[in-house]
Design an enzyme around this catalytic site. Structure first.
Site, PDB file in Angstrom:
ATOM      1  N   SER A   8       0.785  -1.099   0.049  1.00  0.00           N
ATOM      2  CA  SER A   8       0.009   0.074   0.021  1.00  0.00           C
ATOM      3  C   SER A   8       0.774   1.314  -0.145  1.00  0.00           C
ATOM      4  O   SER A   8       1.681   1.629   1.135  1.00  0.00           O
ATOM      5  CB  SER A   8      -0.965  -0.015   1.105  1.00  0.00           C
ATOM      6  OG  SER A   8      -1.652   0.994   1.375  1.00  0.00           O
ATOM      7  N   HIS A  33      -0.067  -1.044  -4.728  1.00  0.00           N
ATOM      8  CA  HIS A  33      -1.398  -0.397  -4.442  1.00  0.00           C
ATOM      9  C   HIS A  33      -1.438   0.570  -4.198  1.00  0.00           C
ATOM     10  O   HIS A  33      -0.766   1.409  -3.159  1.00  0.00           O
ATOM     11  CB  HIS A  33      -1.869  -1.125  -3.129  1.00  0.00           C
ATOM     12  CG  HIS A  33      -3.234  -1.121  -2.652  1.00  0.00           C
ATOM     13  ND1 HIS A  33      -4.089  -1.917  -3.138  1.00  0.00           N
ATOM     14  CD2 HIS A  33      -3.838  -0.488  -1.863  1.00  0.00           C
ATOM     15  CE1 HIS A  33      -5.518  -1.512  -2.860  1.00  0.00           C
ATOM     16  NE2 HIS A  33      -5.311  -0.552  -1.885  1.00  0.00           N
ATOM     17  N   ASP A  35      -3.943   3.973  -3.291  1.00  0.00           N
ATOM     18  CA  ASP A  35      -5.249   4.329  -2.783  1.00  0.00           C
ATOM     19  C   ASP A  35      -5.621   5.752  -3.079  1.00  0.00           C
ATOM     20  O   ASP A  35      -4.881   6.756  -2.702  1.00  0.00           O
ATOM     21  CB  ASP A  35      -5.046   4.354  -1.070  1.00  0.00           C
ATOM     22  CG  ASP A  35      -5.108   2.827  -0.566  1.00  0.00           C
ATOM     23  OD1 ASP A  35      -4.464   2.605  -0.028  1.00  0.00           O
ATOM     24  OD2 ASP A  35      -5.985   1.933  -1.094  1.00  0.00           O
ATOM     25  N   MET A  37      -8.294   8.769  -2.878  1.00  0.00           N
ATOM     26  CA  MET A  37      -9.640   9.116  -2.054  1.00  0.00           C
ATOM     27  C   MET A  37      -9.943  10.534  -2.578  1.00  0.00           C
ATOM     28  O   MET A  37      -8.988  11.374  -2.668  1.00  0.00           O
ATOM     29  CB  MET A  37      -9.084   8.990  -0.709  1.00  0.00           C
ATOM     30  CG  MET A  37      -8.309   7.408  -0.125  1.00  0.00           C
ATOM     31  SD  MET A  37      -8.082   7.410   1.639  1.00  0.00           S
ATOM     32  CE  MET A  37      -7.246   6.060   1.534  1.00  0.00           C
ATOM     33  N   HIS A  66      -6.776   1.551  -6.241  1.00  0.00           N
ATOM     34  CA  HIS A  66      -8.059   1.338  -5.489  1.00  0.00           C
ATOM     35  C   HIS A  66      -8.543   2.764  -5.599  1.00  0.00           C
ATOM     36  O   HIS A  66      -8.465   3.671  -4.815  1.00  0.00           O
ATOM     37  CB  HIS A  66      -7.478   1.054  -4.061  1.00  0.00           C
ATOM     38  CG  HIS A  66      -8.631   0.680  -3.208  1.00  0.00           C
ATOM     39  ND1 HIS A  66      -8.486   0.642  -1.944  1.00  0.00           N
ATOM     40  CD2 HIS A  66      -9.796   0.713  -3.448  1.00  0.00           C
ATOM     41  CE1 HIS A  66      -9.655   0.405  -1.143  1.00  0.00           C
ATOM     42  NE2 HIS A  66     -10.593   0.614  -2.095  1.00  0.00           N
ATOM     43  N   MET A  68     -11.367   4.744  -4.443  1.00  0.00           N
ATOM     44  CA  MET A  68     -12.293   5.397  -3.319  1.00  0.00           C
ATOM     45  C   MET A  68     -12.942   6.667  -3.328  1.00  0.00           C
ATOM     46  O   MET A  68     -12.486   7.574  -2.831  1.00  0.00           O
ATOM     47  CB  MET A  68     -11.778   5.088  -1.835  1.00  0.00           C
ATOM     48  CG  MET A  68     -11.204   3.767  -1.404  1.00  0.00           C
ATOM     49  SD  MET A  68     -10.153   3.629  -0.220  1.00  0.00           S
ATOM     50  CE  MET A  68      -8.712   3.835  -0.982  1.00  0.00           C
ATOM     51  N   MET A 137     -12.702  -5.186   1.467  1.00  0.00           N
ATOM     52  CA  MET A 137     -12.014  -4.371   2.399  1.00  0.00           C
ATOM     53  C   MET A 137     -12.097  -4.933   3.842  1.00  0.00           C
ATOM     54  O   MET A 137     -13.154  -5.407   4.214  1.00  0.00           O
ATOM     55  CB  MET A 137     -12.705  -2.987   2.458  1.00  0.00           C
ATOM     56  CG  MET A 137     -12.556  -2.004   1.254  1.00  0.00           C
ATOM     57  SD  MET A 137     -10.924  -1.860   0.915  1.00  0.00           S
ATOM     58  CE  MET A 137     -10.207  -0.969   2.425  1.00  0.00           C
ATOM     59  N   GLY A 142     -10.199   4.432   4.197  1.00  0.00           N
ATOM     60  CA  GLY A 142      -9.776   6.009   4.281  1.00  0.00           C
ATOM     61  C   GLY A 142      -8.577   5.925   5.107  1.00  0.00           C
ATOM     62  O   GLY A 142      -7.972   7.095   4.728  1.00  0.00           O
ATOM     63  N   PHE A 143      -8.298   5.084   5.730  1.00  0.00           N
ATOM     64  CA  PHE A 143      -6.787   5.192   6.605  1.00  0.00           C
ATOM     65  C   PHE A 143      -6.275   4.218   6.718  1.00  0.00           C
ATOM     66  O   PHE A 143      -6.822   2.897   6.737  1.00  0.00           O
ATOM     67  CB  PHE A 143      -7.199   5.894   7.907  1.00  0.00           C
ATOM     68  CG  PHE A 143      -8.011   7.400   7.957  1.00  0.00           C
ATOM     69  CD1 PHE A 143      -9.407   7.034   8.084  1.00  0.00           C
ATOM     70  CD2 PHE A 143      -7.357   8.498   7.972  1.00  0.00           C
ATOM     71  CE1 PHE A 143     -10.110   8.470   7.688  1.00  0.00           C
ATOM     72  CE2 PHE A 143      -7.863   9.631   7.944  1.00  0.00           C
ATOM     73  CZ  PHE A 143      -9.560   9.540   7.854  1.00  0.00           C
ATOM     74  N   GLY A 145      -3.345   1.696   9.221  1.00  0.00           N
ATOM     75  CA  GLY A 145      -3.314   1.660  10.787  1.00  0.00           C
ATOM     76  C   GLY A 145      -4.336   1.320  11.472  1.00  0.00           C
ATOM     77  O   GLY A 145      -4.523   1.085  12.453  1.00  0.00           O
ATOM     78  N   ASP A 176      -7.499  -5.955   2.027  1.00  0.00           N
ATOM     79  CA  ASP A 176      -7.116  -4.639   1.947  1.00  0.00           C
ATOM     80  C   ASP A 176      -7.439  -4.178   3.415  1.00  0.00           C
ATOM     81  O   ASP A 176      -8.683  -3.896   3.589  1.00  0.00           O
ATOM     82  CB  ASP A 176      -7.527  -3.723   0.949  1.00  0.00           C
ATOM     83  CG  ASP A 176      -6.939  -2.511   0.895  1.00  0.00           C
ATOM     84  OD1 ASP A 176      -7.309  -1.632   0.074  1.00  0.00           O
ATOM     85  OD2 ASP A 176      -5.939  -2.265   1.891  1.00  0.00           O
ATOM     86  N   GLY A 177      -6.412  -4.067   4.304  1.00  0.00           N
ATOM     87  CA  GLY A 177      -6.605  -3.398   5.521  1.00  0.00           C
ATOM     88  C   GLY A 177      -6.248  -4.299   6.484  1.00  0.00           C
ATOM     89  O   GLY A 177      -6.818  -5.471   6.959  1.00  0.00           O
ATOM     90  N   GLY A 198       0.481  -3.051   4.427  1.00  0.00           N
ATOM     91  CA  GLY A 198       0.453  -1.929   4.761  1.00  0.00           C
ATOM     92  C   GLY A 198       1.397  -1.667   6.061  1.00  0.00           C
ATOM     93  O   GLY A 198       2.240  -2.462   6.158  1.00  0.00           O
TER      94      GLY A 198
END
Ligand code: DX5
Ligand code: ZN
Length: 222
Positions: A8, A33, A35, A37, A66, A68, A137, A142-143, A145, A176-177, A198
């Site tokens: 990520s 990857h 992201d 947004m 990705h 979003m 997901m 959105g974030f 961590g 993802d996540g 990530g």
């Protein structure tokens, strides 16, 4: 099919992107990857179209974009999408999911339908012929961590079953996540093929990129 790692890039050290990409190439990383947004579909902004173009020119590693964003069907052409790339579009982000999945495939890229944790897998039923895979997901987008949403593990198994029962054994599942080493092993057992790495694996603070990759590969090996 060999399981794949897609780091990520929003978690990457922006001041050392060149050396990061070199280390990824040396370790056979399969995707990057990215992201995207828009601050509306998710409450954050991260990477953008110019960042995708920079990566496209800097490495041969395919992009895993990705999206979003709202109205992805109107914004697809903003991105340097080419053969070997993959693009995930959220089923929740457009009224025209089938149309935008087809548009991705028309660019020669792989089209993935993305589902947020609360979105039922029935959203996939009418687009099984239009996708090359599903992005599940495992956190709310959105974030980086965040912690795994536990019920998403079972969702991986149910999506795998839905794909297999409809003759889509070649369709892949990306997760993802919070893909930590331990979570990755559970996700692999549940049916995941592509692992977005990530802050809890490849970019883990106490590991070098190479050691994080080697360790993650050991947890996702078939
Ligand atoms: C979240 C992003 C993820 C995130 C992963 O919306 O889609 O790719 O960066 O970061 P970790 O692995 O730290 O959850
Ligand atoms: Zn992502």
């Amino acid at each position: 099919m060999k399981n794949k790692i897609s780091p990520s890039m929003m978690c990457a050290d922006a001041l050392n992107l060149g050396s990061t990409l070199k280390e990824f190439e040396e370790n056979g990383i399969e995707y990057l990857h990215i992201d995207i947004m828009d601050g509306t579909f998710v409450p954050n902004f991260t990477l953008g179209t110019d960042y995708c173009k920079i990566l496209k020119n800097a490495t041969s590693i395919p992009l895993d974009i990705h999206l979003m964003i709202e109205k992805p069907e109107e914004r697809l052409d903003w991105f340097p999408i080419g053969e070997n790339d993959m693009v995930s579009v959220h089923a929740e982000s457009t009224k025209h999911l089938q149309k935008v999945l087809r548009a991705i495939k028309d660019k020669g890229a792989k089209a993935f339908a993305a589902l947020n944790p609360a979105t039922p897998i029935c959203f996939l039923e009418e687009v099984l012929d239009d996708i090359d895979g599903v992005l599940i997901m495992t956190v709310n987008p959105g974030f980086a961590g965040q912690k795994l949403v536990p019920q998403t593990l079972d969702k991986i198994t149910r999506v795998r079953k839905l794909l297999d029962e409809n003759g889509k054994k070649a369709s892949e599942i990306e997760v993802d996540g919070n893909v930590s080493f331990e979570n990755a092993e559970k996700m692999k057992k549940a049916g995941a093929d592509i692992f977005v790495a990530g802050t809890s694996s490849v970019f883990k603070k106490d590991l070098t990129l190479t050691n994080g990759i080697i360790k993650l590969r050991s947890f996702i090996a078939d």
